[in-house]
Write a protein that holds these residues in place. Sequence first.
Motif, PDB file in Angstrom:
ATOM      1  N   ILE A 100       0.841  -1.194   0.000  1.00  0.00           N
ATOM      2  CA  ILE A 100       0.000   0.000   0.000  1.00  0.00           C
ATOM      3  C   ILE A 100       0.886   1.259   0.000  1.00  0.00           C
ATOM      4  CG2 ILE A 100      -1.853   1.251   1.170  1.00  0.00           C
ATOM      5  CD1 ILE A 100      -2.524  -1.387   2.625  1.00  0.00           C
ATOM      6  N   HIS A 101       1.707   1.391   1.026  1.00  0.00           N
ATOM      7  CA  HIS A 101       2.661   2.495   1.162  1.00  0.00           C
ATOM      8  C   HIS A 101       3.888   1.971   1.889  1.00  0.00           C
ATOM      9  CE1 HIS A 101       0.464   6.219   0.016  1.00  0.00           C
ATOM     10  NE2 HIS A 101      -0.614   5.632   0.512  1.00  0.00           N
ATOM     11  N   TYR A 102       4.980   2.689   1.742  1.00  0.00           N
ATOM     12  CA  TYR A 102       6.161   2.321   2.500  1.00  0.00           C
ATOM     13  C   TYR A 102       6.899   3.573   2.941  1.00  0.00           C
ATOM     14  CZ  TYR A 102       8.788   3.099  -1.849  1.00  0.00           C
ATOM     15  OH  TYR A 102       9.338   3.648  -2.981  1.00  0.00           O
ATOM     16  N   SER A 103       7.811   3.368   3.866  1.00  0.00           N
ATOM     17  CA  SER A 103       8.585   4.489   4.407  1.00  0.00           C
ATOM     18  C   SER A 103      10.055   4.086   4.479  1.00  0.00           C
ATOM     19  CB  SER A 103       8.082   4.854   5.802  1.00  0.00           C
ATOM     20  OG  SER A 103       8.970   5.752   6.429  1.00  0.00           O
ATOM     21  N   GLY A 127       6.266  -2.362 -13.900  1.00  0.00           N
ATOM     22  CA  GLY A 127       6.704  -2.831 -12.608  1.00  0.00           C
ATOM     23  C   GLY A 127       6.775  -4.342 -12.561  1.00  0.00           C
ATOM     24  N   GLU A 128       7.226  -4.843 -11.432  1.00  0.00           N
ATOM     25  CA  GLU A 128       7.393  -6.284 -11.251  1.00  0.00           C
ATOM     26  C   GLU A 128       6.031  -6.977 -11.159  1.00  0.00           C
ATOM     27  OE1 GLU A 128      10.463  -8.876 -10.421  1.00  0.00           O
ATOM     28  OE2 GLU A 128       8.649  -9.242 -11.597  1.00  0.00           O
ATOM     29  N   ASN A 129       5.964  -8.193 -11.698  1.00  0.00           N
ATOM     30  CA  ASN A 129       4.788  -9.038 -11.598  1.00  0.00           C
ATOM     31  C   ASN A 129       5.260 -10.450 -11.275  1.00  0.00           C
ATOM     32  OD1 ASN A 129       1.928  -9.676 -11.924  1.00  0.00           O
ATOM     33  ND2 ASN A 129       2.594 -10.824 -13.715  1.00  0.00           N
ATOM     34  N   VAL A 130       4.642 -11.070 -10.282  1.00  0.00           N
ATOM     35  CA  VAL A 130       5.042 -12.414  -9.865  1.00  0.00           C
ATOM     36  C   VAL A 130       3.841 -13.339  -9.971  1.00  0.00           C
ATOM     37  CG1 VAL A 130       5.908 -13.823  -7.962  1.00  0.00           C
ATOM     38  CG2 VAL A 130       6.796 -11.511  -8.306  1.00  0.00           C
ATOM     39  N   GLU A 131       4.032 -14.423 -10.702  1.00  0.00           N
ATOM     40  CA  GLU A 131       2.982 -15.432 -10.830  1.00  0.00           C
ATOM     41  C   GLU A 131       3.412 -16.700 -10.099  1.00  0.00           C
ATOM     42  OE1 GLU A 131       1.012 -14.022 -15.076  1.00  0.00           O
ATOM     43  OE2 GLU A 131       1.767 -16.076 -14.815  1.00  0.00           O
ATOM     44  N   GLY A 164      15.494  -6.063  -1.680  1.00  0.00           N
ATOM     45  CA  GLY A 164      14.685  -6.333  -0.505  1.00  0.00           C
ATOM     46  C   GLY A 164      13.610  -5.302  -0.248  1.00  0.00           C
ATOM     47  N   ASN A 165      13.630  -4.198  -0.983  1.00  0.00           N
ATOM     48  CA  ASN A 165      12.589  -3.199  -0.820  1.00  0.00           C
ATOM     49  C   ASN A 165      11.384  -3.537  -1.683  1.00  0.00           C
ATOM     50  OD1 ASN A 165      14.399  -1.722   0.747  1.00  0.00           O
ATOM     51  ND2 ASN A 165      15.264  -0.761  -1.053  1.00  0.00           N
ATOM     52  N   LYS A 166      10.209  -3.065  -1.263  1.00  0.00           N
ATOM     53  CA  LYS A 166       9.014  -3.155  -2.094  1.00  0.00           C
ATOM     54  C   LYS A 166       8.807  -4.545  -2.670  1.00  0.00           C
ATOM     55  CE  LYS A 166       8.231   0.314  -4.839  1.00  0.00           C
ATOM     56  NZ  LYS A 166       8.415   1.398  -5.852  1.00  0.00           N
ATOM     57  N   LEU A 167       8.663  -5.525  -1.799  1.00  0.00           N
ATOM     58  CA  LEU A 167       8.426  -6.882  -2.261  1.00  0.00           C
ATOM     59  C   LEU A 167       7.134  -6.974  -3.062  1.00  0.00           C
ATOM     60  CD1 LEU A 167       9.255  -8.993   0.941  1.00  0.00           C
ATOM     61  CD2 LEU A 167      10.603  -8.852  -1.161  1.00  0.00           C
ATOM     62  N   GLY A 173       2.748   2.610  -2.844  1.00  0.00           N
ATOM     63  CA  GLY A 173       2.926   1.279  -3.370  1.00  0.00           C
ATOM     64  C   GLY A 173       1.926   0.996  -4.470  1.00  0.00           C
ATOM     65  N   GLU A 174       1.692  -0.260  -4.674  1.00  0.00           N
ATOM     66  CA  GLU A 174       0.848  -0.738  -5.773  1.00  0.00           C
ATOM     67  C   GLU A 174      -0.622  -0.361  -5.632  1.00  0.00           C
ATOM     68  OE1 GLU A 174      -0.439  -5.207  -7.410  1.00  0.00           O
ATOM     69  OE2 GLU A 174       0.955  -4.966  -5.737  1.00  0.00           O
TER      70      GLU A 174
END
Lengths: 112, 111
Positions: free
Chosen positions: A46-49, B1-5, B96-99, A58-59
């Motif tokens: 959703i969001h990050y910091s 962006g990234e997409n994971v199936e 490791g960010n934004k999984l 986020g997405e």
Amino acid sequence: DAGITQSPRHKVTETGTPVTLRCHQTENHRYMYWYRQDPGHGLRLIHYSYGVKDTDKGEVSDGYSVSRSKTEDFLLTLESATSSQTSVYFCATHRDGLETQYFGPGTRLLVL
Amino acid sequence: GENVEQHPSTLSVQEGDSAVIKCTYSDSASNYFPWYKQELGKRPQLIIDIRSNVGEKKDQRIAVTLNKTAKHFSLHITETQPEDSAVYFCAASWGGNKLVFGAGTILRVKS
């Protein structure tokens, strides 16, 4: 569990009301994240910091805002809750330089 | 962006058999691939991870393999036990960010 707590753990609210969820960590981790978990979708960001007062979208950020005024706290606000925001919300953190994200226990939110 | 199936969405195995869960990713810049296990009503917990400079990693009964060329990675659980029953999630990210997570696999181990 990396010292992460979330509050409240369960909440029932009505459509149109504001809701704030809190994530608190005791590990002094720089990065904090809010995800929502829905059946068939896994966890979505959703969001990050990446530091105090440094946040980004986020997405699935529409309808959500966040704030981080202290390293240990990351707040997620639903300005006007909708039924589509019924979900389980997880907070996660990780230390700068290490990739492993640790998750909090989750908050189950029901919007009626 | 990234997409994971992630596949399959559900997997049933007999106790003692092996289980394999597969994930594909779209962003060739992704370099970190963790696997999380989530028991009912609990938080996701990391069980193993792999970085793009490694092709395989093992931890007791659990192994992960990565094929960077094909952009897919897999979780292998050998000698499955009833306590392995859970939902498993793969994820991908850069650093490791934004999984970005797969949709999850429900693993049932029948005794």
